[in-house]
Design an enzyme around this catalytic site. Structure first.
Site, short mmCIF file in Angstrom:
data_model
loop_
_atom_site.label_atom_id
_atom_site.label_comp_id
_atom_site.label_asym_id
_atom_site.label_seq_id
_atom_site.Cartn_x
_atom_site.Cartn_y
_atom_site.Cartn_z
N ASN A 2 2.39 -2.56 -5.19
CA ASN A 2 2.63 -1.28 -4.68
C ASN A 2 4.28 -1.23 -4.38
O ASN A 2 5.12 -0.10 -4.86
CB ASN A 2 1.93 -0.78 -3.71
CG ASN A 2 2.22 0.64 -3.18
OD1 ASN A 2 2.65 1.63 -4.06
ND2 ASN A 2 2.58 1.04 -1.96
N HIS A 56 -4.93 2.99 -6.26
CA HIS A 56 -4.96 1.90 -5.00
C HIS A 56 -6.54 1.83 -4.72
O HIS A 56 -7.47 2.79 -4.90
CB HIS A 56 -4.35 2.26 -3.67
CG HIS A 56 -3.02 2.16 -4.04
ND1 HIS A 56 -2.00 1.44 -3.37
CD2 HIS A 56 -2.16 3.10 -4.79
CE1 HIS A 56 -0.71 1.72 -3.88
NE2 HIS A 56 -0.63 2.79 -4.55
N SER A 57 -6.96 0.63 -4.22
CA SER A 57 -8.13 0.18 -3.83
C SER A 57 -8.78 1.02 -2.94
O SER A 57 -10.27 1.22 -3.20
CB SER A 57 -8.35 -1.32 -3.71
OG SER A 57 -7.96 -1.92 -4.88
N TYR A 58 -8.33 1.17 -1.86
CA TYR A 58 -9.09 1.85 -0.57
C TYR A 58 -8.04 2.48 0.19
O TYR A 58 -6.89 2.25 0.24
CB TYR A 58 -10.00 1.07 0.06
CG TYR A 58 -9.23 0.05 1.10
CD1 TYR A 58 -8.93 0.21 2.28
CD2 TYR A 58 -8.74 -1.04 0.48
CE1 TYR A 58 -8.29 -0.69 3.10
CE2 TYR A 58 -7.95 -2.16 1.28
CZ TYR A 58 -8.20 -1.90 2.51
OH TYR A 58 -7.48 -2.61 3.53
N TYR A 95 2.45 4.68 5.52
CA TYR A 95 3.68 4.34 5.94
C TYR A 95 4.72 4.00 4.86
O TYR A 95 4.69 4.34 3.74
CB TYR A 95 3.57 2.72 6.32
CG TYR A 95 2.99 1.81 5.31
CD1 TYR A 95 3.65 1.25 4.07
CD2 TYR A 95 1.54 1.37 5.54
CE1 TYR A 95 2.91 0.48 3.38
CE2 TYR A 95 1.00 0.77 4.43
CZ TYR A 95 1.44 0.41 3.33
OH TYR A 95 0.99 -0.50 2.26
N GLU A 118 -5.61 6.59 -2.93
CA GLU A 118 -6.20 5.69 -2.48
C GLU A 118 -7.75 5.82 -2.48
O GLU A 118 -8.35 6.74 -2.28
CB GLU A 118 -5.72 5.60 -0.99
CG GLU A 118 -4.41 5.42 -0.69
CD GLU A 118 -3.79 3.85 -0.82
OE1 GLU A 118 -4.83 2.95 -0.87
OE2 GLU A 118 -2.54 3.65 -0.97
#
Length: 159
Positions: A2, A56-58, A95, A118
């Site tokens: 990322n 994204h995964s989670y 973030y 996500e």
């Protein structure tokens, strides 16, 4: 990967300096073969790519730059199985990180509709989502992507 994109990339801060960390940006921009190949593809197809979604995964978040589209995508995701996703700007929801995919795709590749999604979950399983949750997660993101495509088409289609 990322944080491995070339837009305002910077070396790892002490917080993300461990190469085994999920947030490690690499030792140089585009060090990951995957980021380099996607960047090469996007640069080779100028004006043909209307949207970019970095999945994204989670985290159950949908971060974007145009809030109306993001809120609609979050509603479309929730409509499938009732899973709640937050919508907002990535730097507010997660973030701030230099060298991320959506900043690169927007600023360097010129893709106006650049987003980050996500998927399930919020950290219980992290990157090891149980098999029983993979299909529902895929159904949700598909609904969100279809919503986004229709939203963009409606705005960009001549009247």
């Amino acid at each position: 990967m990322n944080a491995n994109w070339g837009y305002q990339w910077s070396p790892a801060s002490p917080l993300f300096s461990n190469p085994c960390s999920d947030s490690y940006p690499g030792s140089r921009a585009f060090e990951a073969v995957e980021t380099q190949l996607v960047a090469d593809y996007l640069k080779a197809t100028p004006n043909n790519v209307r949207a970019f979604v970095d999945v994204h995964s989670y985290g159950q978040l949908y971060a974007e730059t145009l809030m109306e589209a993001g809120l609609g995508v979050a509603r479309a995701l929730k409509a499938i199985h009732g899973t709640v996703y937050q919508a907002g700007q990535a730097c507010d929801l997660i973030y701030r990180m230099a060298g991320d995919a959506i900043d690169w795709s927007y600023a360097t590749a010129g893709i106006e509709w650049s987003y980050s999604a996500e998927l399930r979950d919020t950290g219980t399983y992290g990157f090891l989502l149980p098999g029983s949750l993979i299909r529902p997660s895929a159904e949700e993101i598909t609904a969100g992507l279809v919503y986004l495509a229709r939203f963009i088409l409606t705005l960009e289609s001549p009247s």
